[in-house]
Design an enzyme around this catalytic site. Structure first.
Site, PDB file in Angstrom:
ATOM      1  N   GLU A 111      11.163  -8.472  -4.537  1.00 21.43           N
ATOM      2  CA  GLU A 111      11.611  -7.222  -3.892  1.00 21.43           C
ATOM      3  C   GLU A 111      13.092  -7.297  -3.532  1.00 21.43           C
ATOM      4  O   GLU A 111      13.840  -6.325  -3.693  1.00 21.43           O
ATOM      5  CB  GLU A 111      10.781  -6.966  -2.636  1.00 21.43           C
ATOM      6  CG  GLU A 111       9.343  -6.566  -2.953  1.00 21.43           C
ATOM      7  CD  GLU A 111       8.438  -6.520  -1.743  1.00 21.43           C
ATOM      8  OE1 GLU A 111       7.417  -5.839  -1.815  1.00 21.43           O
ATOM      9  OE2 GLU A 111       8.734  -7.175  -0.730  1.00 21.43           O
ATOM     10  N   SER A 138       0.821  -1.211   0.000  1.00 22.07           N
ATOM     11  CA  SER A 138       0.000   0.000   0.000  1.00 22.07           C
ATOM     12  C   SER A 138       0.860   1.270   0.000  1.00 22.07           C
ATOM     13  O   SER A 138       0.511   2.253  -0.664  1.00 22.07           O
ATOM     14  CB  SER A 138      -0.949  -0.012   1.201  1.00 22.07           C
ATOM     15  OG  SER A 138      -0.229  -0.103   2.407  1.00 22.07           O
TER      16      SER A 138
HETATM   17  C1  5RP Z   1       5.240  -6.680   0.186  1.00 21.01           C
HETATM   18  C2  5RP Z   1       5.999  -5.917   1.192  1.00 21.01           C
HETATM   19  C3  5RP Z   1       5.468  -4.576   1.575  1.00 21.01           C
HETATM   20  O1  5RP Z   1       6.424  -3.629   1.280  1.00 21.01           O
HETATM   21  C4  5RP Z   1       5.171  -4.581   3.036  1.00 21.01           C
HETATM   22  O2  5RP Z   1       4.258  -5.641   3.302  1.00 21.01           O
HETATM   23  C5  5RP Z   1       4.563  -3.264   3.495  1.00 21.01           C
HETATM   24  O3  5RP Z   1       3.298  -3.106   2.923  1.00 21.01           O
HETATM   25  P1  5RP Z   1       2.389  -1.872   3.258  1.00 21.01           P
HETATM   26  O4  5RP Z   1       3.053  -0.671   2.690  1.00 21.01           O
HETATM   27  O5  5RP Z   1       1.080  -2.208   2.586  1.00 21.01           O
HETATM   28  O6  5RP Z   1       2.241  -1.818   4.756  1.00 21.01           O
HETATM   29  O7  5RP Z   1       7.010  -6.315   1.697  1.00 21.01           O
HETATM   30  O8  5RP Z   1       5.791  -7.947  -0.003  1.00 21.01           O
END
Ligand code: 5RP
Length: 241
Positions: free
Chosen positions: A110, A34
């Site tokens: 990532e 998000s």
């Molecule tokens: C996805 C991730 C996201 O960066 C992490 O979950 C943070 O997400 P958000 O910004 O929705 O809190 O690692 O794999």
């Protein structure tokens, strides 16, 4: 549904500060989640106001679709080769800028993208800042073949580190087993605290069915923490000053 800049002021503040780090001619990695979505929106807005040369690689199909729908130029990591900067969210950030990632199940791509970048910058809200990693579940991507024996090896490794009887859950979404963009499964480890992250990472590296875990150790260069009032603060370690 994607998160727009209006969704959360703290995420938006971090995203807006990160957009300023993007320079003409850059090759840029786009994160997932998000907060990363808010960044993509803000970046697209800036590009509309003041277009410049920018080539992006995305860390998930979802981010690639969002970025393309907003007019950003998205290419594969292999087309771009090496990136100047990656901007991504995180589930936890500790004082050494070590991270837990993978809440969205994208931590394999990532990590590949972050490690193929000169700099990785995390954008997050204050709730992600922790003294010690581990309160958030640690995602571990495993291949479907023999995943139960992989789980058993993970359990043995946790026992060796004194992390006994920690729940391990196969990730599901809407009652269906969650599959990553690479067609793998995610095991979520509820560890409560991770006092020995490097040792744990070494254990995962020795288990063949583990594809990648969500510990990002010594990868992040800077964390921008947004605040509800629209300001943001930067977390850096001494070696990155
Ligand atoms: C996805 C991730 C996201 O960066 C992490 O979950 C943070 O997400 P958000 O910004 O929705 O809190 O690692 O794999």
């Amino acid at each position: 549904m994607t998160d727009t800049p209006r969704s959360d002021p703290a995420k938006d503040a971090a995203a807006q500060a990160a957009v300023k780090l993007v320079k003409p001619g850059m090759k840029l990695g786009l994160g997932t989640g998000s907060t990363a979505n808010v960044f993509v929106h803000r970046l697209a807005e800036r590009m509309q106001e003041d277009p410049f040369e920018l080539r992006c690689a995305a860390t998930s199909k979802a981010t690639a679709e969002l970025a393309q729908s907003l007019g950003l130029r998205v290419e594969s990591l292999d087309e771009l080769g090496w990136l100047d900067l990656t901007i991504d969210g995180a589930d936890e950030v500790d004082p050494d800028l070590n991270l837990i990632k993978g809440g969205g199940g994208a931590h394999l791509r990532e990590k590949i993208v972050a490690r193929a970048s000169d700099r990785m910058v995390v954008i997050a809200d204050p709730g992600k800042v922790v003294e010690q990693l581990g309160r958030f579940h640690l995602p571990v991507e495993v291949i479907p073949f023999g995943w139960r024996s992989t789980e058993a090896q993970i359990r043995r490794g946790l026992d060796d580190l004194g992390l006994t009887e920690r729940p391990i859950t196969l990730r599901k979404r809407e009652d269906r087993v969650f599959m990553t963009d690479e067609g793998n499964l995610i095991l979520d480890l509820a560890l409560e605290a991770i006092p020995n992250a490097y040792e744990l990472a070494a254990i995962f590296a020795d288990i063949p069915g583990v594809v990648e875990h969500g510990l990002f150790l010594n990868i992040c260069h800077l964390a921008i923490i947004g605040r509800e009032d629209g300001t943001s603060a930067e977390l850096v370690t001494e070696e990155n000053l």
